[in-house]
Write a protein that holds these residues in place. Structure first.
Motif: not given
Length: 431
Positions: A333-338, A341-345, A366-372, A380-381
């Motif tokens: 699991k690799i957490p990242v925050s944006v 004001s940015d384009d989350v998708e 397959e890899p997935v990305c989730r908005l947690t 938090h992504l």
């Protein structure tokens, strides 16, 4: 009987002294010169061959070079002695010492090769290598005493040093025979177990855990049979082992229970296949892959090259994480925050694209990305990827993906927020 034996020994040594007094000094000097010259030449040739032998050779080449190195000293000395013997015979000089040296050198060469071949069949180690020369020398001394005729007298002398305990007569000769036979039979048993171990490890249809299990059982059976056979050969009643068994039980009760527990736990680990060579495990704070299973401990090697010896009992009685027990695939699991004001998708699409491009990330699952979570400072992504080689570590995968996310977010103008605090001053205190 004892008096007769002592008289025969005295007569034997008296005859030997008389024979030595009849030796002429003129006969000794030429033969001694030949032996000294042969020894110096053989010693020089031995070191010359050792200096030109490649230390990093492997396989058949290594075995051949080491065999030649061990044969260089006795064979070269034998050649020089035979040449000197022929020269003295041509000059009608005495050569009885050289006649005796020839079978001694031949036996020395054969013994060195046999002991070396026996050592190659065992697990290599400093003690095994150091004992090769000692064993060769001891065997050669016994053969040499037999060839010169001194062995019977020496055996009688050792047999005369004895005492009696009940109906059992214990002599120095019997003790030495017991030790020698025990050592010889144990060496042969360990040698055979090493051959079985290597053969089992080469079988493609046998799992590593099963190979280790069969190897341990075969080694235990061979050593047990060897010990019982030696006791039977020297005439010790095997029913006396009942007393030894009782003493062993008392010893287990007073201080050997941990050793016995580790030994039994080792067999449990092998046969229930919960821990196998190559598995990636975590035991407490220790993380690494299993290198080897031994009778008392398991060797776990981490990414720093440090090998930890973990007692078998700890793996049975404590919680162990086996990352590759039924499936080697492991999820990261690799957490990242944006920023809000940015384009989350767009950010999630970039993270997925980077994850798929990494060479160690597998495509199935397959890899997935989730908005947690919607956090206080940003959204938090979390990228979730799978790797199939946990023994190679996880830090490099996370680091590579995080670094590429940082680069791509900077190119796309996506902000990674950090905690900020605003300070409002309602009024300024008067000076």
């Amino acid at each position: 009987m004892l008096v007769t034996r002592e008289l025969s020994m005295v007569e034997y040594w008296q005859d030997l002294l008389v024979a030595m007094q009849e030796i002429s000094l003129l006969d000794v000097i030429p033969q001694a010169a030949v032996l000294v010259f042969a020894g110096v030449a053989a010693f020089y040739l031995h070191h010359l061959i050792a200096r030109h032998t490649a230390a990093d050779s492997q396989g058949v080449r290594h075995f051949t070079q080491r065999t030649i190195q061990r044969l260089a000293f006795p064979i070269s000395m034998l050649v020089v002695v035979m040449l000197g013997r022929g020269s003295l015979a041509a000059l009608n000089q005495a050569h009885w010492a050289l006649d005796l040296a020839v079978p001694l050198l031949i036996s020395f060469a054969l013994i060195r090769i046999l002991v070396y071949m026996l050592r190659k069949g065992m697990r290599s180690g400093p003690l095994v290598k150091a004992s090769e020369n000692v064993i060769s020398t001891l065997i050669w001394l016994v053969v040499g005493l037999h060839l010169v005729g001194l062995l019977p007298g020496l055996l009688e002398a050792m047999d005369s040093l004895a005492f009696t305990v009940g109906d059992l007569r214990i002599s120095l000769l019997a003790v030495i025979k017991l030790l020698l036979l025990m050592g010889l039979v144990l060496v042969v048993a360990i040698w055979l177990s090493g051959i079985i171990d290597r053969r089992l490890s080469q079988l493609p249809y046998l799992s590593p855990g099963a190979a280790v299990g069969f190897s341990k059982v075969s080694k235990l059976v061979l050593i047990t049979v060897a010990g019982l056979s030696v006791l039977n050969l020297v005439g010790i009643d095997l029913t006396a082992l009942a007393v030894f068994g009782g003493a062993l039980g008392v010893g287990l009760g007073f201080g050997l229970q941990r050793i016995a527990s580790n030994f039994i736990s080792g067999f449990i680990l092998v046969f229930d296949r919960s821990i196998r060579p190559g598995d990636v495990v975590s035991v407490g704070e220790k993380f690494g892959w299993v290198v080897a299973l031994h009778a008392r401990y398991v060797v776990v090697r981490n990414r720093d090259g440090v090998e930890t010896l973990i007692p078998n009992e700890n793996l049975i009685t404590t919680e162990v994480i086996n990352w590759s027990y039924s499936d080697p695939n492991v999820r990261l699991k690799i957490p990242v925050s944006v920023s809000y004001s940015d384009d989350v998708e767009r950010a999630m699409a970039i993270m997925l694209e980077i994850a798929r491009e990494h060479p160690r990330v597998i495509s199935e699952p397959e890899p997935v990305c989730r908005l947690t979570q919607f956090g206080d400072n940003g959204i938090h992504l979390e990228a979730r990827v799978w790797v199939a080689d946990p023994q190679a570590g996880f830090g490099s995968v996370s680091s590579d993906i995080n670094l590429e996310i940082w680069r791509r977010f900077k190119q796309e103008g996506i902000t990674i927020p950090f905690p900020q605090q605003d300070l409002y001053i309602k009024e300024v205190p008067p000076k």
